[in-house]
Design a protein around this motif. Structure first.
Motif, PDB file in Angstrom:
ATOM      1  N   VAL A  57       0.689  -1.225   0.064  1.00  0.00           N
ATOM      2  CA  VAL A  57       0.176  -0.047   0.042  1.00  0.00           C
ATOM      3  C   VAL A  57       0.851   1.301  -0.214  1.00  0.00           C
ATOM      4  CG1 VAL A  57      -1.488   1.473   1.461  1.00  0.00           C
ATOM      5  CG2 VAL A  57      -2.031  -1.064   1.388  1.00  0.00           C
ATOM      6  N   ILE A  70      -6.406   1.702  -4.552  1.00  0.00           N
ATOM      7  CA  ILE A  70      -5.475   0.827  -3.658  1.00  0.00           C
ATOM      8  C   ILE A  70      -6.293  -0.033  -2.856  1.00  0.00           C
ATOM      9  CG2 ILE A  70      -4.106   0.860  -1.437  1.00  0.00           C
ATOM     10  CD1 ILE A  70      -2.727   3.440  -2.398  1.00  0.00           C
ATOM     11  N   THR A  74      -6.049  -3.993  -3.471  1.00  0.00           N
ATOM     12  CA  THR A  74      -5.380  -4.902  -2.194  1.00  0.00           C
ATOM     13  C   THR A  74      -6.426  -5.383  -1.237  1.00  0.00           C
ATOM     14  OG1 THR A  74      -5.510  -2.718  -0.959  1.00  0.00           O
ATOM     15  CG2 THR A  74      -3.494  -3.283  -2.438  1.00  0.00           C
ATOM     16  N   VAL A  81      -6.194   2.879   4.968  1.00  0.00           N
ATOM     17  CA  VAL A  81      -5.080   3.282   3.958  1.00  0.00           C
ATOM     18  C   VAL A  81      -4.673   4.773   4.487  1.00  0.00           C
ATOM     19  CG1 VAL A  81      -4.326   3.800   1.536  1.00  0.00           C
ATOM     20  CG2 VAL A  81      -5.884   1.877   1.999  1.00  0.00           C
TER      21      VAL A  81
END
Length: 233
Positions: A57, A70, A74, A81
């Motif tokens: 990340v 992201i 992920t 995040v």
């Protein structure tokens, strides 16, 4: 009868001194590293609990990936995040490698927070060509005061000359005997401006991407500057 043995290494320090340390409420085996003292599980149910996913990340944050991109790739929630971004940026310290520099180039780029593009946030920063590092930066309006804050951070260093464009505020703050004016002297930092815009969508002149909070915005830039200086996170 064949027995298969799996060697478990610590995901934090890569030590092989790993022992079992009870069972989690989920029924999964918990492990303890005798090397660094951290606990972990061999297999996590949630992606956000895996140390390798956190490293991924952070690398995506400095390679022009958006927060929602992201999250999609992920499987880590976007609030996680943001939390990782602010935690990592808060732990980083960008400091010059040397005490003296022959030449330092200074320039500015504009960004904005929220959807109001009229309220620009200007990033003034100093770049050393001999070591290819960002030495310091200052946020604010495009005025003499912001340049003065940047120059104050550079006064502890021995700098031979300051190279800028012909914007008047630079001439009012920087020492005249060390100040070189002209686009000829700022070609390197103009290339860094392009790199920053490539690495972060928030700095692109025509973009639909923006930060809603100033803290997230500033920390994203700090992360990129640190990554540019050290090439690792």
């Amino acid at each position: 009868m064949c027995e298969i043995t799996i060697q478990v290494n610590c995901p934090y320090c890569q030590s092989m001194k790993v022992v079992k340390n009870g069972v989690k409420r989920t029924g999964r085996q918990n492990s303890l590293c005798r090397g660094c003292g951290k606990q972990f599980q061999y297999v996590y149910q949630k992606a956000g609990c895996r140390p390798e996913v956190k490293r991924l990340v952070l690398r995506m944050l400095v390679r022009n990936s958006g927060i929602r991109d992201i999250e999609k790739v992920t499987g880590v929630h976007r609030q996680t995040v943001f939390r990782w971004l602010n935690q990592k940026a808060g732990s980083l310290q960008v400091s010059p490698r040397l005490e003296a520099y022959t030449s330092v180039q200074i320039d500015e780029v504009w960004t904005f927070v929220g959807q109001r593009k009229k309220r620009k946030r200007w990033l003034f920063y100093a770049y050393a060509t001999e070591t290819e590092e960002v030495l310091a930066w200052s946020w604010g309006n495009r005025n003499q005061r912001t340049v003065a804050r940047l120059y104050k951070q550079l006064q502890a260093l021995e700098i031979g000359r300051f190279c800028t464009d012909d914007w008047p505020a630079f001439g009012k703050v920087l020492p005249v005997e060390k100040h070189l004016v002209g686009k000829t002297y700022t070609r390197n930092i103009e290339g860094v401006n392009l790199c920053l815009r490539t690495r972060n969508r928030r700095i692109v002149r025509k973009t639909a991407c923006f930060s809603k909070k100033e803290q997230n915005h500033y920390n994203a830039i700090k992360l990129i500057c640190y990554y540019r200086n050290h090439h690792t996170l």
